[in-house]
Design a protein around this motif. Structure first.
Motif, PDB file in Angstrom:
ATOM      1  N   THR A 114      -8.867   4.635  -2.869  1.00  0.00           N
ATOM      2  CA  THR A 114      -8.454   4.867  -1.487  1.00  0.00           C
ATOM      3  C   THR A 114      -7.100   5.568  -1.390  1.00  0.00           C
ATOM      4  O   THR A 114      -6.710   5.993  -0.305  1.00  0.00           O
ATOM      5  N   LYS A 115      -6.392   5.663  -2.517  1.00  0.00           N
ATOM      6  CA  LYS A 115      -5.105   6.380  -2.518  1.00  0.00           C
ATOM      7  C   LYS A 115      -4.913   7.014  -3.881  1.00  0.00           C
ATOM      8  O   LYS A 115      -5.112   6.370  -4.920  1.00  0.00           O
ATOM      9  N   ASN A 116      -4.516   8.286  -3.882  1.00  0.00           N
ATOM     10  CA  ASN A 116      -4.235   9.018  -5.120  1.00  0.00           C
ATOM     11  C   ASN A 116      -3.156  10.036  -4.797  1.00  0.00           C
ATOM     12  O   ASN A 116      -3.434  11.207  -4.554  1.00  0.00           O
ATOM     13  N   SER A 117      -1.915   9.578  -4.781  1.00  0.00           N
ATOM     14  CA  SER A 117      -0.803  10.401  -4.295  1.00  0.00           C
ATOM     15  C   SER A 117      -0.587  11.661  -5.113  1.00  0.00           C
ATOM     16  O   SER A 117      -0.095  12.666  -4.591  1.00  0.00           O
ATOM     17  N   LEU A 118      -0.920  11.642  -6.402  1.00  0.00           N
ATOM     18  CA  LEU A 118      -0.635  12.786  -7.268  1.00  0.00           C
ATOM     19  C   LEU A 118      -1.888  13.572  -7.637  1.00  0.00           C
ATOM     20  O   LEU A 118      -1.809  14.520  -8.418  1.00  0.00           O
ATOM     21  N   GLY A 119      -3.023  13.195  -7.101  1.00  0.00           N
ATOM     22  CA  GLY A 119      -4.262  13.884  -7.474  1.00  0.00           C
ATOM     23  C   GLY A 119      -5.205  14.037  -6.303  1.00  0.00           C
ATOM     24  O   GLY A 119      -4.813  13.932  -5.137  1.00  0.00           O
ATOM     25  N   ARG A 120      -6.451  14.258  -6.593  1.00  0.00           N
ATOM     26  CA  ARG A 120      -7.476  14.483  -5.587  1.00  0.00           C
ATOM     27  C   ARG A 120      -7.747  13.206  -4.788  1.00  0.00           C
ATOM     28  O   ARG A 120      -7.761  12.112  -5.334  1.00  0.00           O
ATOM     29  N   THR A 121      -7.973  13.393  -3.505  1.00  0.00           N
ATOM     30  CA  THR A 121      -8.270  12.259  -2.636  1.00  0.00           C
ATOM     31  C   THR A 121      -9.759  12.161  -2.309  1.00  0.00           C
ATOM     32  O   THR A 121     -10.158  11.278  -1.545  1.00  0.00           O
ATOM     33  N   ASP A 122     -10.559  13.073  -2.860  1.00  0.00           N
ATOM     34  CA  ASP A 122     -11.992  13.079  -2.561  1.00  0.00           C
ATOM     35  C   ASP A 122     -12.823  12.678  -3.778  1.00  0.00           C
ATOM     36  O   ASP A 122     -13.982  13.076  -3.905  1.00  0.00           O
ATOM     37  N   LEU A 123     -12.251  11.875  -4.669  1.00  0.00           N
ATOM     38  CA  LEU A 123     -12.977  11.461  -5.859  1.00  0.00           C
ATOM     39  C   LEU A 123     -14.153  10.562  -5.468  1.00  0.00           C
ATOM     40  O   LEU A 123     -14.047   9.743  -4.544  1.00  0.00           O
ATOM     41  N   PRO A 124     -15.275  10.691  -6.154  1.00  0.00           N
ATOM     42  CA  PRO A 124     -16.454   9.893  -5.790  1.00  0.00           C
ATOM     43  C   PRO A 124     -16.232   8.412  -6.072  1.00  0.00           C
ATOM     44  O   PRO A 124     -15.487   8.031  -6.982  1.00  0.00           O
ATOM     45  N   SER A 125     -16.900   7.569  -5.280  1.00  0.00           N
ATOM     46  CA  SER A 125     -16.885   6.135  -5.540  1.00  0.00           C
ATOM     47  C   SER A 125     -17.753   5.851  -6.753  1.00  0.00           C
ATOM     48  O   SER A 125     -18.727   6.565  -7.024  1.00  0.00           O
ATOM     49  N   LEU A 126     -17.400   4.811  -7.488  1.00  0.00           N
ATOM     50  CA  LEU A 126     -18.122   4.474  -8.718  1.00  0.00           C
ATOM     51  C   LEU A 126     -18.824   3.125  -8.583  1.00  0.00           C
ATOM     52  O   LEU A 126     -18.245   2.161  -8.065  1.00  0.00           O
ATOM     53  N   ALA A 127     -20.062   3.094  -9.044  1.00  0.00           N
ATOM     54  CA  ALA A 127     -20.803   1.832  -9.094  1.00  0.00           C
ATOM     55  C   ALA A 127     -20.443   1.104 -10.378  1.00  0.00           C
ATOM     56  O   ALA A 127     -20.172   1.726 -11.407  1.00  0.00           O
ATOM     57  N   LYS A 185       0.824  -1.220   0.000  1.00  0.00           N
ATOM     58  CA  LYS A 185       0.000   0.000   0.000  1.00  0.00           C
ATOM     59  C   LYS A 185       0.854   1.264   0.000  1.00  0.00           C
ATOM     60  O   LYS A 185       0.374   2.331  -0.383  1.00  0.00           O
ATOM     61  N   ASN A 186       2.117   1.160   0.417  1.00  0.00           N
ATOM     62  CA  ASN A 186       2.972   2.349   0.525  1.00  0.00           C
ATOM     63  C   ASN A 186       3.631   2.738  -0.794  1.00  0.00           C
ATOM     64  O   ASN A 186       3.807   3.924  -1.077  1.00  0.00           O
ATOM     65  N   VAL A 187       4.003   1.762  -1.606  1.00  0.00           N
ATOM     66  CA  VAL A 187       4.741   2.052  -2.841  1.00  0.00           C
ATOM     67  C   VAL A 187       3.845   2.554  -3.969  1.00  0.00           C
ATOM     68  O   VAL A 187       4.189   3.516  -4.657  1.00  0.00           O
ATOM     69  N   PRO A 188       2.686   1.946  -4.234  1.00  0.00           N
ATOM     70  CA  PRO A 188       1.853   2.395  -5.365  1.00  0.00           C
ATOM     71  C   PRO A 188       1.424   3.853  -5.246  1.00  0.00           C
ATOM     72  O   PRO A 188       1.250   4.374  -4.143  1.00  0.00           O
ATOM     73  N   ARG A 189       1.239   4.524  -6.393  1.00  0.00           N
ATOM     74  CA  ARG A 189       0.770   5.906  -6.414  1.00  0.00           C
ATOM     75  C   ARG A 189      -0.749   5.977  -6.360  1.00  0.00           C
ATOM     76  O   ARG A 189      -1.310   7.028  -6.011  1.00  0.00           O
ATOM     77  N   ALA A 190      -1.420   4.885  -6.726  1.00  0.00           N
ATOM     78  CA  ALA A 190      -2.886   4.861  -6.698  1.00  0.00           C
ATOM     79  C   ALA A 190      -3.350   3.478  -6.271  1.00  0.00           C
ATOM     80  O   ALA A 190      -2.762   2.459  -6.662  1.00  0.00           O
ATOM     81  N   ILE A 191      -4.397   3.438  -5.447  1.00  0.00           N
ATOM     82  CA  ILE A 191      -4.972   2.172  -4.985  1.00  0.00           C
ATOM     83  C   ILE A 191      -6.491   2.259  -5.127  1.00  0.00           C
ATOM     84  O   ILE A 191      -7.111   3.259  -4.742  1.00  0.00           O
ATOM     85  N   PHE A 192      -7.081   1.205  -5.677  1.00  0.00           N
ATOM     86  CA  PHE A 192      -8.526   1.115  -5.828  1.00  0.00           C
ATOM     87  C   PHE A 192      -9.045  -0.067  -5.004  1.00  0.00           C
ATOM     88  O   PHE A 192      -8.489  -1.172  -5.080  1.00  0.00           O
TER      89      PHE A 192
END
Length: 474
Positions: A231-244, A208-215
């Motif tokens: 759940t992780k977006n190191s280079l972008g917004r962290t408040d992106l909506p969840s997708l169905a 979980k620490n190395v990746p830049r993005a986690i879904f």
């Protein structure tokens, strides 16, 4: 040409001024409604429990890259993809899913490694880094899917130690940065409970620490809907909506001429709940179920073979086992515990008593408080008031305490109080003292300010029940 071999490389320092470094904007390989989700040249993880559709997400990404339809920096230009599948069959699963997703199959590469003339194996990281990067560079690959990521890591790497796992993930991240290729690793959740999808990934914290993005992926037990949360977006917004999303059944034509039914990953807009909320709900449901089971076990033990006063059961459940009244009532309802009123109180006042349904008909009614041996009874047994000593009173009280004591409660006092209504002649009142520390009736360890009675008894009881069930094969 020199006949001498080249001198071995010697490690030496390299310093670069920050002012000499070119500052570049983030290039998003995948954008969703104008917001970046996956940066180009990065390492990404898609994680979830079995059957949630995380591998299907990798197929969806592959289809978008190979057809140039993925919103982001690659839109309009198709690129090649390398797909490493360890758990699923290419003939029965992967190829059919790719076709159903609309991928350009000519641009999807299955990467294996020939270890001998007669044996083909999956890539082994870190040993096959050169083979992987060579393939990425030669075919201009923009996406590599490792499904699952942990199965491509060599056996010499301890996947539960961060330092060991980083010998694979750190070079993989640098390779992604050099080539501009996204490394998408599919990961599973462990058995532990929790609400942080990143922390549930099986293995060390490096995943979980190395990746830049986690879904994170989850299925909502309330309605069966599927949800993906970043759940992780190191280079972008962290408040992106969840997708169905959904996995739709699709038929594809096989090489033999028939049809095969496979799943197709389809997004369905924003989801009302996040993966964290779903996990929290599931965890809470599991806790409530376990609490009820513990309360049921407590009632079975406490009510076995006798009527028990309701107030005593409630007090023991709360003080000793930390069972709430609501949970206790749920357990009572589940067991169909019989509640009956008996005139056992002061002056014949009615009190409620409980018993197990299968035993209630054969149990004698509880006796009123204070009813016991009379003076004539004592004389009939050869005892007189003058013959009664302090040791006799103390022994009688101790027997009464032992009779009422149940496992799971505090151990009885070695010297109980003589609470007779009248002092017998020549009997010296006994002062209440404690010569031993109270201890848990299950593990027999003495209580301390840190090891409280309620905490110890509840946990020891649970451990004893689990051990018993495991021993009997339940």
């Amino acid at each position: 040409m020199s006949d001498y071999p080249p001198e071995p490389f010697t490690r030496r320092r390299k310093l670069t001024r920050a002012s000499d470094i070119e500052i570049k904007p983030v290039t998003w390989m995948w954008e969703d409604n104008g917001a970046g989700r996956i940066p180009a040249g990065s390492q990404v993880v898609a994680a979830g429990r079995e059957g949630t559709g995380k591998s299907s997400f990798g197929i969806w990404m592959s289809a978008g890259v190979t057809t140039g339809t993925l919103p982001g920096s690659l839109l309009g230009t198709p690129y090649d993809v390398i797909y490493v599948a360890v758990e699923d069959s290419w003939e029965h699963t992967i190829a059919g899913r790719l076709k159903a997703a609309g991928a350009d199959l000519d641009r999807v590469w299955r990467l294996d490694v020939e270890v001998s003339e007669d044996e083909i194996s999956t890539i082994n990281l870190p040993y096959d880094f050169d083979l992987l990067e060579e393939s990425i560079t030669e075919y201009g690959v923009k996406l590599v899917v490792l499904d699952p990521l942990i199965s491509t890591i060599g056996s010499s790497v301890d996947t539960h130690k961060e330092r060991s796992v980083r010998t694979v993930l750190d070079p993989l991240a640098r390779m992604a940065d050099r080539t501009g290729c996204v490394m998408l690793g599919i990961a599973h959740f462990g058995k532990a409970a929790g609400t942080d999808a990143s922390s549930l990934i099986t293995g060390s914290g490096a995943f979980k620490n190395v990746p830049r993005a986690i879904f994170g992926f989850a299925v909502d037990p309330e309605d069966g809907s599927r949800v993906m949360t970043q759940t992780k977006n190191s280079l972008g917004r962290t408040d992106l909506p969840s997708l169905a999303y959904s996995i739709e059944s699709t038929k594809v034509q096989t090489t033999a001429g028939g049809y095969a039914e496979v799943g197709k990953f389809v997004f369905g807009g924003e989801a009302p709940r996040s993966v964290e909320q779903i996990l929290a709900s599931s965890s809470s449901d599991g806790d409530r179920t376990q609490d009820k089971l513990d309360a049921v076990d407590f009632l079975k033990d406490a009510l076995d073979g006798a009527w028990s006063k309701t107030t005593d059961i409630q007090e023991e459940a709360k003080q000793v086992h930390s069972i709430s009244e609501r949970t206790l009532n749920r357990a009572r309802k589940g067991l169909a515990v019989v509640a009956k009123k008996f005139p056992t109180g002061k002056d014949g006042k009615g009190e409620w008593w409980l018993s197990l349904p299968e035993q209630s008909a054969n149990l004698p009614a509880p006796e009123p408080e204070g009813k016991g041996a009379t003076e004539s009874d004592s004389e009939g047994k050869g005892a007189t008031p003058d013959a009664v000593t302090s040791e006799d009173c103390q022994g009688a009280n101790q027997d009464r305490v032992m009779e009422l004591w149940h496992p799971g409660t505090l151990a009885p006092d070695p010297e109980p109080i003589d609470d007779s209504p009248e002092l017998v002649a020549d009997v010296v009142p006994i002062k209440r003292t404690r010569t031993v520390k109270p201890k848990c009736g299950w593990c027999e360890k003495a209580f301390t300010p840190v090891r409280q009675a309620a905490y110890c008894s509840k946990n020891c009881r649970q451990n004893a029940n689990r051990a018993s069930k495991k021993k009997t094969g339940e």
